[in-house]
Design a protein around this motif. Structure first.
Motif, PDB file in Angstrom:
ATOM      1  N   ALA A   1       0.818  -1.203   0.000  1.00 21.69           N
ATOM      2  CA  ALA A   1       0.000   0.000   0.000  1.00 21.69           C
ATOM      3  C   ALA A   1       0.854   1.256   0.000  1.00 21.69           C
ATOM      4  O   ALA A   1       2.005   1.259   0.449  1.00 21.69           O
ATOM      5  N   VAL A   2       0.265   2.327  -0.494  1.00 19.89           N
ATOM      6  CA  VAL A   2       0.846   3.662  -0.402  1.00 19.89           C
ATOM      7  C   VAL A   2       0.129   4.399   0.730  1.00 19.89           C
ATOM      8  O   VAL A   2      -1.101   4.502   0.731  1.00 19.89           O
ATOM      9  N   LEU A   3       0.894   4.885   1.697  1.00 17.89           N
ATOM     10  CA  LEU A   3       0.346   5.684   2.795  1.00 17.89           C
ATOM     11  C   LEU A   3       0.366   7.145   2.389  1.00 17.89           C
ATOM     12  O   LEU A   3       1.431   7.674   2.035  1.00 17.89           O
ATOM     13  N   VAL A   4      -0.788   7.799   2.434  1.00 19.69           N
ATOM     14  CA  VAL A   4      -0.883   9.214   2.094  1.00 19.69           C
ATOM     15  C   VAL A   4      -1.244   9.968   3.366  1.00 19.69           C
ATOM     16  O   VAL A   4      -2.379   9.877   3.856  1.00 19.69           O
ATOM     17  N   THR A   5      -0.289  10.699   3.920  1.00 17.79           N
ATOM     18  CA  THR A   5      -0.572  11.518   5.100  1.00 17.79           C
ATOM     19  C   THR A   5      -1.164  12.845   4.628  1.00 17.79           C
ATOM     20  O   THR A   5      -0.709  13.436   3.660  1.00 17.79           O
ATOM     21  N   GLY A   6      -2.211  13.296   5.318  1.00 18.86           N
ATOM     22  CA  GLY A   6      -2.912  14.489   4.842  1.00 18.86           C
ATOM     23  C   GLY A   6      -3.714  14.214   3.585  1.00 18.86           C
ATOM     24  O   GLY A   6      -3.997  15.125   2.799  1.00 18.86           O
ATOM     25  N   GLY A   7      -4.114  12.969   3.411  1.00 17.43           N
ATOM     26  CA  GLY A   7      -4.799  12.574   2.184  1.00 17.43           C
ATOM     27  C   GLY A   7      -6.232  13.037   2.066  1.00 17.43           C
ATOM     28  O   GLY A   7      -6.857  12.845   1.018  1.00 17.43           O
ATOM     29  N   ALA A   8      -6.778  13.642   3.132  1.00 15.97           N
ATOM     30  CA  ALA A   8      -8.117  14.225   3.048  1.00 15.97           C
ATOM     31  C   ALA A   8      -8.068  15.715   2.722  1.00 15.97           C
ATOM     32  O   ALA A   8      -9.100  16.364   2.606  1.00 15.97           O
ATOM     33  N   GLY A   9      -6.861  16.245   2.594  1.00 17.20           N
ATOM     34  CA  GLY A   9      -6.696  17.648   2.238  1.00 17.20           C
ATOM     35  C   GLY A   9      -6.817  17.881   0.744  1.00 17.20           C
ATOM     36  O   GLY A   9      -7.107  16.965  -0.036  1.00 17.20           O
ATOM     37  N   TYR A  10      -6.551  19.093   0.341  1.00 24.55           N
ATOM     38  CA  TYR A  10      -6.779  19.494  -1.052  1.00 24.55           C
ATOM     39  C   TYR A  10      -5.886  18.730  -2.029  1.00 24.55           C
ATOM     40  O   TYR A  10      -6.374  17.946  -2.864  1.00 24.55           O
ATOM     41  N   ILE A  11      -4.572  18.905  -1.934  1.00 27.68           N
ATOM     42  CA  ILE A  11      -3.690  18.216  -2.869  1.00 27.68           C
ATOM     43  C   ILE A  11      -3.658  16.727  -2.556  1.00 27.68           C
ATOM     44  O   ILE A  11      -3.621  15.880  -3.449  1.00 27.68           O
ATOM     45  N   GLY A  12      -3.691  16.389  -1.268  1.00 31.07           N
ATOM     46  CA  GLY A  12      -3.678  14.984  -0.883  1.00 31.07           C
ATOM     47  C   GLY A  12      -4.835  14.195  -1.459  1.00 31.07           C
ATOM     48  O   GLY A  12      -4.666  13.077  -1.954  1.00 31.07           O
ATOM     49  N   SER A  13      -6.040  14.767  -1.416  1.00 28.07           N
ATOM     50  CA  SER A  13      -7.212  14.049  -1.923  1.00 28.07           C
ATOM     51  C   SER A  13      -7.138  13.858  -3.436  1.00 28.07           C
ATOM     52  O   SER A  13      -7.579  12.827  -3.961  1.00 28.07           O
ATOM     53  N   HIS A  14      -6.580  14.832  -4.145  1.00 28.44           N
ATOM     54  CA  HIS A  14      -6.426  14.676  -5.591  1.00 28.44           C
ATOM     55  C   HIS A  14      -5.364  13.619  -5.913  1.00 28.44           C
ATOM     56  O   HIS A  14      -5.480  12.899  -6.917  1.00 28.44           O
TER      57      HIS A  14
ATOM     58  N   LEU B   1      -8.109  15.630   9.998  1.00 32.08           N
ATOM     59  CA  LEU B   1      -9.319  16.347   9.564  1.00 32.08           C
ATOM     60  C   LEU B   1      -9.414  17.759  10.122  1.00 32.08           C
ATOM     61  O   LEU B   1     -10.493  18.358  10.111  1.00 32.08           O
ATOM     62  N   GLN B   2      -8.294  18.331  10.577  1.00 36.39           N
ATOM     63  CA  GLN B   2      -8.321  19.739  10.960  1.00 36.39           C
ATOM     64  C   GLN B   2      -8.548  20.626   9.748  1.00 36.39           C
ATOM     65  O   GLN B   2      -9.229  21.642   9.829  1.00 36.39           O
ATOM     66  N   GLN B   3      -7.973  20.250   8.619  1.00 39.72           N
ATOM     67  CA  GLN B   3      -8.203  20.959   7.366  1.00 39.72           C
ATOM     68  C   GLN B   3      -8.785  20.051   6.288  1.00 39.72           C
ATOM     69  O   GLN B   3      -9.333  20.536   5.306  1.00 39.72           O
ATOM     70  N   GLY B   4      -8.669  18.743   6.467  1.00 39.93           N
ATOM     71  CA  GLY B   4      -9.171  17.809   5.470  1.00 39.93           C
ATOM     72  C   GLY B   4     -10.644  17.502   5.635  1.00 39.93           C
ATOM     73  O   GLY B   4     -11.299  17.930   6.592  1.00 39.93           O
ATOM     74  N   HIS B   5     -11.184  16.742   4.691  1.00 37.23           N
ATOM     75  CA  HIS B   5     -12.609  16.416   4.659  1.00 37.23           C
ATOM     76  C   HIS B   5     -12.775  14.933   4.330  1.00 37.23           C
ATOM     77  O   HIS B   5     -12.196  14.449   3.349  1.00 37.23           O
ATOM     78  N   LYS B   6     -13.557  14.228   5.120  1.00 37.75           N
ATOM     79  CA  LYS B   6     -13.812  12.817   4.838  1.00 37.75           C
ATOM     80  C   LYS B   6     -14.396  12.634   3.448  1.00 37.75           C
ATOM     81  O   LYS B   6     -14.083  11.668   2.754  1.00 37.75           O
ATOM     82  N   GLU B   7     -15.274  13.553   3.037  1.00 35.87           N
ATOM     83  CA  GLU B   7     -15.902  13.456   1.712  1.00 35.87           C
ATOM     84  C   GLU B   7     -14.882  13.474   0.578  1.00 35.87           C
ATOM     85  O   GLU B   7     -15.158  12.975  -0.519  1.00 35.87           O
ATOM     86  N   ALA B   8     -13.724  14.088   0.837  1.00 39.06           N
ATOM     87  CA  ALA B   8     -12.733  14.239  -0.226  1.00 39.06           C
ATOM     88  C   ALA B   8     -11.938  12.964  -0.460  1.00 39.06           C
ATOM     89  O   ALA B   8     -11.251  12.845  -1.484  1.00 39.06           O
ATOM     90  N   VAL B   9     -12.004  12.018   0.452  1.00 38.56           N
ATOM     91  CA  VAL B   9     -11.269  10.760   0.305  1.00 38.56           C
ATOM     92  C   VAL B   9     -12.145   9.790  -0.476  1.00 38.56           C
ATOM     93  O   VAL B   9     -13.105   9.229   0.050  1.00 38.56           O
ATOM     94  N   LEU B  10     -11.838   9.597  -1.737  1.00 37.40           N
ATOM     95  CA  LEU B  10     -12.705   8.842  -2.638  1.00 37.40           C
ATOM     96  C   LEU B  10     -12.525   7.331  -2.554  1.00 37.40           C
ATOM     97  O   LEU B  10     -13.277   6.588  -3.179  1.00 37.40           O
ATOM     98  N   GLY B  11     -11.545   6.881  -1.779  1.00 43.27           N
ATOM     99  CA  GLY B  11     -11.334   5.447  -1.636  1.00 43.27           C
ATOM    100  C   GLY B  11     -10.152   5.166  -0.737  1.00 43.27           C
ATOM    101  O   GLY B  11      -9.505   6.078  -0.224  1.00 43.27           O
TER     102      GLY B  11
END
Length: 329
Positions: free
Chosen positions: A2-15, A33-43
């Motif tokens: 697996a690839v671990l993405v830290t801050g992956g719910a943030g803007y660039i991370g989610s993309h 989730l201080q700046q990230g969004h659960k909705e932004a994590v597509l999988g």
């Protein structure tokens, strides 16, 4: 693996998560989730928590076979960093130390780092080159540079190979319209301009009209967020093939002033966008434009979405579809 993405719910991370999903990667996301969004994590698999939580990181590395890390998790507001440097050293620098220690403990030897052109400070010449001096003019840039240096020494001591990607203004939204830019507070120019076009702000502030530029306003290099995501994947691929640690600039080689961005936004949206002059912000260099020659040659990176008109058009489509952004945290 697996690839671990830290801050992956943030803007660039989610993309970047979206780009990884598109090519079938197994993904693990850690975000507080201080700046990230659960909705932004597509999988992928999402762990909600902080990198400074040792038990959380143990759980992540023990429950998943992590092959590589893409590290976005950091505080990134220039103005805030100047008023609260302790927050930036603790979250950015100490948080990265915690991550690297766990990578060493669990024998994960690959990390791609979301850095910034703010590590350079005031440029000696333009466009910026990876060999230029690094003399940040704000705490944010200073902490990112410290994070890069830490990775260098962990490479020397533990063989953790890294690619640091220095870029400045990510902008735009995903082609699908599913994810876009939503910060609280919002400080980035393009979403602020578009919020003004939507009537959510009375005007857009221009911080400084007396810079040594053609129209007196700051000039920046803008890259579409999905082009940036592609560069992170190419960097992972480089390290997977045994590539050595490296630093790359990501830019389109040309800059646009604050006033030019506002003018193009007026053309794209068809809206009158009021603007007002405000004093300069501390720590803002006049011009930042990056040369991406090395990334083109060594990573094979070729941004295809990064005309300013396309960036603003994609962002406008997302903001008009989600005028209030994601749902509340």
């Amino acid at each position: 693996m697996a690839v671990l993405v830290t801050g992956g719910a943030g803007y660039i991370g989610s993309h970047t998560v979206a780009a990884l999903l598109e090519r079938g990667e197994e993904i693990v996301v850690v975000d507080n989730l201080q700046q990230g969004h659960k909705e932004a994590v597509l999988g992928g698999k999402l762990y909600i928590g902080d990198l400074r939580d040792s038990e959380l990181l143990d759980t992540v590395f023990q429950e998943n076979e992590i092959e590589a890390v893409i590290h976005f998790a950091a505080s990134s507001l220039v103005g805030e960093s100047m008023g609260n440097p302790a927050k930036y050293y603790h979250n950015n620098v100490y948080g990265t130390l915690c991550l690297l220690e766990k990578m060493s403990q669990y024998k994960v030897g690959t990390i791609v780092f979301s850095s910034t052109a703010a590590t350079y400070g005031e440029p000696v010449h333009l466009p910026l080159d990876e060999h230029d001096r690094t003399l940040p003019t704000n705490t944010y840039g200073e902490t990112k540079l410290a994070m890069e240096r830490m990775m260098h020494w962990f490479d020397i001591a533990h063989g953790i190979k890294y690619v640091s990607l220095r870029y400045f203004n990510a902008a735009g939204a995903h082609d699908s319209g599913a994810i876009g830019e939503d910060h609280a507070p919002e400080t980035h120019l393009i979403p602020l301009v578009l919020q003004t076009a939507l009537g959510k702000r009375p005007h857009i502030a221009i911080y400084g009209e007396d810079y040594p530029t053609e129209d007196g306003t700051c000039v920046r290099d803008y890259i579409h967020v999905s082009d940036l995501a592609d560069a992170h994947l190419l960097a992972v691929d480089r390290l997977r093939k045994g590539g050595d640690s490296a630093v790359y600039n990501l830019g389109n080689g040309q800059g646009f002033s604050v006033k030019q961005v506002i003018d193009i936004a007026r053309q794209v949206t068809g809206c009158e966008i009021a603007a007002s002059a405000e004093p300069r912000r501390a720590g803002d260099p006049a011009v930042l434009i990056a040369s991406s020659r090395r990334a083109h040659e060594e990573l094979g990176w070729n941004p295809t979405r990064s005309s300013l008109e396309n960036i603003i058009s994609s962002a406008w489509a997302w903001h008009t579809a989600k005028p209030d952004g994601y749902s509340k945290r």
